[in-house]
Design an enzyme around this catalytic site. Sequence first.
Site, PDB file in Angstrom:
ATOM      1  N   ASP A  27       0.834  -1.212   0.000  1.00  0.00           N
ATOM      2  CA  ASP A  27       0.000   0.000   0.000  1.00  0.00           C
ATOM      3  C   ASP A  27       0.866   1.258   0.000  1.00  0.00           C
ATOM      4  OD1 ASP A  27      -2.371   1.395  -0.025  1.00  0.00           O
ATOM      5  OD2 ASP A  27      -2.741   1.199   2.126  1.00  0.00           O
ATOM      6  N   ASN A  75     -11.058  -2.528  -5.262  1.00  0.00           N
ATOM      7  CA  ASN A  75     -10.282  -1.638  -6.142  1.00  0.00           C
ATOM      8  C   ASN A  75     -10.929  -1.444  -7.526  1.00  0.00           C
ATOM      9  OD1 ASN A  75      -7.056  -2.772  -4.848  1.00  0.00           O
ATOM     10  ND2 ASN A  75      -8.245  -0.977  -4.257  1.00  0.00           N
TER      11      ASN A  75
HETATM   12  C1  IPE Z   1      -5.536  -2.697  -0.112  1.00  0.00           C
HETATM   13  O1  IPE Z   1      -5.175  -1.366  -0.273  1.00  0.00           O
HETATM   14  C2  IPE Z   1      -5.507  -3.418  -1.423  1.00  0.00           C
HETATM   15  C3  IPE Z   1      -4.186  -3.575  -2.025  1.00  0.00           C
HETATM   16  C4  IPE Z   1      -3.045  -3.249  -1.494  1.00  0.00           C
HETATM   17  C5  IPE Z   1      -4.190  -4.201  -3.334  1.00  0.00           C
HETATM   18  P1  IPE Z   1      -6.275  -0.229  -0.465  1.00  0.00           P
HETATM   19  O2  IPE Z   1      -5.527   1.046  -0.579  1.00  0.00           O
HETATM   20  O3  IPE Z   1      -7.202  -0.580  -1.561  1.00  0.00           O
HETATM   21  O4  IPE Z   1      -7.073  -0.314   0.912  1.00  0.00           O
HETATM   22  P2  IPE Z   1      -7.859   0.794   1.733  1.00  0.00           P
HETATM   23  O5  IPE Z   1      -8.836   1.434   0.793  1.00  0.00           O
HETATM   24  O6  IPE Z   1      -6.837   1.774   2.221  1.00  0.00           O
HETATM   25  O7  IPE Z   1      -8.478   0.055   2.861  1.00  0.00           O
HETATM   26  C1  IPE Z   2      -1.583   0.263  -3.347  1.00  0.00           C
HETATM   27  O1  IPE Z   2      -1.393   1.635  -3.399  1.00  0.00           O
HETATM   28  C2  IPE Z   2      -1.815  -0.350  -4.710  1.00  0.00           C
HETATM   29  C3  IPE Z   2      -3.217  -0.752  -4.963  1.00  0.00           C
HETATM   30  C4  IPE Z   2      -4.171  -0.753  -4.072  1.00  0.00           C
HETATM   31  C5  IPE Z   2      -3.525  -1.207  -6.292  1.00  0.00           C
HETATM   32  P1  IPE Z   2      -2.606   2.642  -3.384  1.00  0.00           P
HETATM   33  O2  IPE Z   2      -2.988   2.948  -4.775  1.00  0.00           O
HETATM   34  O3  IPE Z   2      -3.694   2.167  -2.512  1.00  0.00           O
HETATM   35  O4  IPE Z   2      -1.895   3.911  -2.725  1.00  0.00           O
HETATM   36  P2  IPE Z   2      -2.513   4.908  -1.654  1.00  0.00           P
HETATM   37  O5  IPE Z   2      -3.043   4.098  -0.526  1.00  0.00           O
HETATM   38  O6  IPE Z   2      -3.579   5.687  -2.355  1.00  0.00           O
HETATM   39  O7  IPE Z   2      -1.356   5.751  -1.240  1.00  0.00           O
HETATM   40 MG    MG Z   3      -4.102   2.388  -0.568  1.00  0.00          MG
END
Ligand code: IPE
Ligand code: IPE
Ligand code: MG
Length: 253
Positions: A27, A75
């Site tokens: 993340d 997502n």
């Molecule tokens: C969790 O991260 C999913 C992945 C790392 C693929 P998200 O960024 O989607 O989760 P939330 O929205 O912060 O809970």
């Molecule tokens: C994790 O990074 C990757 C996916 C969930 C695909 P994020 O895209 O959630 O990054 P933040 O949480 O917005 O920083």
């Molecule tokens: Mg995220």
Amino acid sequence: MNSSSSASMQNELDPDRMPKHVAIIMDGNGRWAKKRLLNRINGHEKGAETVRTIVRTARKLDIAVLTLYAFSTENWQRPQPEVSGLMLLLRRFLEAERQTLVDNGIRLNTIGQTDRLPQAVRDKLAAVMTDTAANTRMVLNLALSYGARAEIVDMVRQMATAASQGTLDPASVTAETVAGHLYTRGMPDVDLLIRTSGEMRLSNFLLWQIAYSELCFTPTLWPDFGEAEFVRILKDYQSRDRRFGRVPSTGRP
Ligand code: IPE
Ligand code: IPE
Ligand code: MG
């Protein structure tokens, strides 16, 4: 990596206490990009480089299963350009890593509702899974369109169907039966779960499989994560006393 840093890495860690299964919630790509006034996709591109590094490190350290949360069922609700960008990156990643996986004995596997992925991604996944099917050194388990609740719903449906058809006796169902109907069937439970970016939540990841996992939350954003921090976390994991509800394994009788 050169051989001297590889040797020091091995000195630091006890090969007998290595986790069999490491799962990572990758993340922070978006925040990494935002800090640099870049597009979120640039963050995902940088994050894909971290994936390459961590896969190689896990293999070198003889970790048997590495599960990476790459895309959740939730997502899909992100803006369409970001979803398409992630799908393109995934295809590029598979093309670029195919040979490395083959050469290093790494078997690719996926968990999740992969039938929801675009056909071009599914084709690429199928090709790399076929190419690496006989590999036995490590499983790289990509969680794609993955949600733990969907996994549990699928498991219940399968078992209920089998029970109604008379091929499963409800009274004989055990924890092993349940585990055998999850996407992770045949894999050991998660020993160590890591989440980057400072968020302290599970976001619908592997709810059954982490019942007794050691948890590690680091503030590092995924694109900034690397081998040195991974090794530090593994070292910390090796210092923990996993009691599984019993009394301490060391100290007073
Ligand atoms: C969790 O991260 C999913 C992945 C790392 C693929 P998200 O960024 O989607 O989760 P939330 O929205 O912060 O809970
Ligand atoms: C994790 O990074 C990757 C996916 C969930 C695909 P994020 O895209 O959630 O990054 P933040 O949480 O917005 O920083
Ligand atoms: Mg995220």
